[in-house]
Design an enzyme around this catalytic site. Structure first.
Site, PDB file in Angstrom:
ATOM      1  N   LYS A 124     -30.454  13.277   5.147  1.00  0.00           N
ATOM      2  CA  LYS A 124     -30.241  12.267   6.148  1.00  0.00           C
ATOM      3  C   LYS A 124     -30.000  12.570   7.479  1.00  0.00           C
ATOM      4  CE  LYS A 124     -28.793   8.562   4.793  1.00  0.00           C
ATOM      5  NZ  LYS A 124     -29.508   7.187   4.747  1.00  0.00           N
ATOM      6  N   LYS A 170     -27.667  21.493  -9.400  1.00  0.00           N
ATOM      7  CA  LYS A 170     -29.255  21.845  -8.990  1.00  0.00           C
ATOM      8  C   LYS A 170     -30.078  20.794  -9.832  1.00  0.00           C
ATOM      9  CE  LYS A 170     -28.210  25.403  -6.376  1.00  0.00           C
ATOM     10  NZ  LYS A 170     -28.066  25.198  -4.931  1.00  0.00           N
ATOM     11  N   ILE A 229     -29.767  35.035   0.589  1.00  0.00           N
ATOM     12  CA  ILE A 229     -31.133  34.549   0.466  1.00  0.00           C
ATOM     13  C   ILE A 229     -31.510  33.641   1.663  1.00  0.00           C
ATOM     14  CG2 ILE A 229     -32.688  32.739  -0.811  1.00  0.00           C
ATOM     15  CD1 ILE A 229     -31.144  33.765  -3.417  1.00  0.00           C
ATOM     16  N   SER A 251     -32.818  26.049  -5.128  1.00  0.00           N
ATOM     17  CA  SER A 251     -32.357  25.544  -6.276  1.00  0.00           C
ATOM     18  C   SER A 251     -31.940  26.902  -7.350  1.00  0.00           C
ATOM     19  CB  SER A 251     -33.366  24.619  -7.125  1.00  0.00           C
ATOM     20  OG  SER A 251     -32.482  23.851  -8.158  1.00  0.00           O
ATOM     21  N   ASP A 276     -19.816  21.812   7.803  1.00  0.00           N
ATOM     22  CA  ASP A 276     -19.658  21.679   6.545  1.00  0.00           C
ATOM     23  C   ASP A 276     -20.606  20.777   6.083  1.00  0.00           C
ATOM     24  OD1 ASP A 276     -18.597  21.311   3.797  1.00  0.00           O
ATOM     25  OD2 ASP A 276     -16.620  21.315   4.413  1.00  0.00           O
ATOM     26  N   ILE A 292     -31.753  37.599  -8.462  1.00  0.00           N
ATOM     27  CA  ILE A 292     -31.940  38.359  -7.031  1.00  0.00           C
ATOM     28  C   ILE A 292     -30.932  39.648  -6.889  1.00  0.00           C
ATOM     29  CG2 ILE A 292     -32.502  38.084  -4.567  1.00  0.00           C
ATOM     30  CD1 ILE A 292     -34.524  36.620  -6.385  1.00  0.00           C
TER      31      ILE A 292
END
Length: 298
Positions: A140, A175, A35, A157, A80, A204
Site C-alpha cells: 500500500k 506465507k 537473506i 515467502s 515497523d 538456507i
C-alpha cells in the site's frame, strides 16, 4: 563410488552485467540482516537502496556495510511494517533521497517453533501481522511509486505450507497469504506495468531460522536436522543466501519482464524429497525430546 555432486555458489556478477540496474532504487523491508541483506547487496548491479527495519542501530551499520560492498548508496529507514504510518514515512524518506522507487522486497518476517497446542493467540497474531499485514502495508505504501516507474515486487515467502510442517502453523498460514497477495497484486497492477513475484527459500544455511533448527542431540553428533538435509538435497548442499540474491537479480532484471504472478522456490530440489525437520511422530508425542533438538529462540 562416484562422488556426490555439490552445486557451486555463484556470484551474480559472474552472470549479469554490473550496470543492469543503473539509476534504479530498491526499497527492502527486513534488509538489515540475513537473506534480505544479501538480496540488497545483490543490487550492486547499479541500484541504490533503502533498507527498512525496527532496529535503527543495526540498520545503520548494515547500510554502511552495503554501501561499502556495492559502491552504491544505501540508507536506513526505521519502521515497523505493522504500522502503516511508519512505512509511509520510510517511503517518503526514500523518495526525498532518491526521487523514485523501482523495486520492492517485502522481506520482514517473524517465526518461532511451536505446535498448535502450545501456540498462543498472540503468538499466531504477531506472525500474521509481521508477515502478512506487513506485506500488505508495504504494498500500500509503495504501489503509487511503482506505477510511475513500472516497477516490480519480490515477496520473500517459504515452502513450509506446500505440505503440512509440524510446529509451523502460524508461519505456514502467513506465507500462504503472502503468496496469494502477490498473485492478486500481479493481476491488478499488471495493467499499470507492475510485476509481482514470490521467492520461496528452502533451507538456507547460516540464517537465523536454520541455526535455530541446529540439533543438539548428544546421541547424534552430526545433528538430526543436518542428517535430514544431507539426504534430501538433490544438489548436494543446503542453500546459501547468495542463491536467493541471484534469484532476485533475475526476477528484477529485464530478462524476467514477462514473468509475474509466480512463485519461485529456491531450494535445490529439497521440496520433492522434504521430510519433517524433527523426528515424526516422536516430536509431537514427546515435547521434551523435540525441545532437545531445537536451539532456544535467538
Amino acid at each position: 563410488m562416484t562422488a556426490k555432486f555439490v552445486a557451486e555458489v555463484i556470484d551474480s556478477t559472474a552472470v549479469f552485467k554490473e550496470t543492469i540496474f543503473d539509476g534504479k532504487v530498491l526499497f527492502c523491508t527486513g534488509g538489515g540482516s540475513g537473506i534480505c541483506k544479501r538480496m540488497t547487496e545483490a543490487m550492486r548491479h547499479g541500484a541504490n537502496s533503502v533498507i527498512v527495519g525496527r532496529n535503527l542501530d543495526r540498520l545503520t551499520t548494515s547500510a554502511e556495510e552495503l554501501s561499502n560492498a556495492t559502491g552504491r548508496t544505501c540508507i536506513p529507514a526505521k519502521a515497523d511494517v505493522r504500522e502503516p504510518n511508519q512505512l509511509r514515512d520510510a517511503v517518503s524518506k526514500a523518495i526525498t533521497k532518491f526521487g523514485r522507487i523501482d523495486f520492492v522486497i517485502c522481506g520482514a518476517a517473524g517465526n518461532f517453533l511451536s505446535p498448535i497446542s502450545g501456540l498462543s493467540e498472540n503468538g499466531f497474531k504477531t506472525v500474521m501481522q509481521i508477515d502478512t499485514m506487513g506485506t500488505f502495508n508495504t504494498i500500500k505504501a509503495t504501489v503509487p511509486h511503482l506505477r510511475v516507474t513500472k516497477g516490480a515486487y519480490i515477496h520473500v515467502s517459504a515452502t513450509l505450507h506446500y505440505r503440512a510442517t509440524p510446529f509451523q502453523a502460524h508461519v505456514s498460514a502467513a506465507k500462504a497469504a503472502v503468496d496469494a497477495l502477490s498473485a492478486v497484486l500481479a493481476i491488478e497492477e499488471g495493467p499499470y506495468g507492475i510485476r509481482s513475484n514470490v521467492i520461496a527459500p528452502g533451507p538456507i544455511g547460516g540464517t537465523e531460522g536454520y541455526d535455530r533448527l541446529s540439533a543438539s542431540d548428544p546421541h547424534e553428533p552430526e545433528g538430526y536436522v543436518q542428517k535430514v538435509y544431507n539426504r534430501t538435497m538433490p544438489l548436494g548442499r543446503v542453500g546459501h543466501v547468495q542463491d536467493i540474491a541471484n534469484a532476485a537479480v533475475f526476477l528484477f532484471s529485464d530478462a524476467a519482464n514477462f514473468i509475474t504472478g509466480q512463485v519461485l522456490p529456491v531450494d535445490g530440489g529439497n521440496e520433492h524429497l522434504r521430510e519433517p525437520f524433527l523426528p515424526y511422530p516422536d516430536c509431537i508425542l514427546d515435547s521434551e525430546k523435540a525441545k532437545s533438538l531445537i536451539k532456544p529462540r535467538l
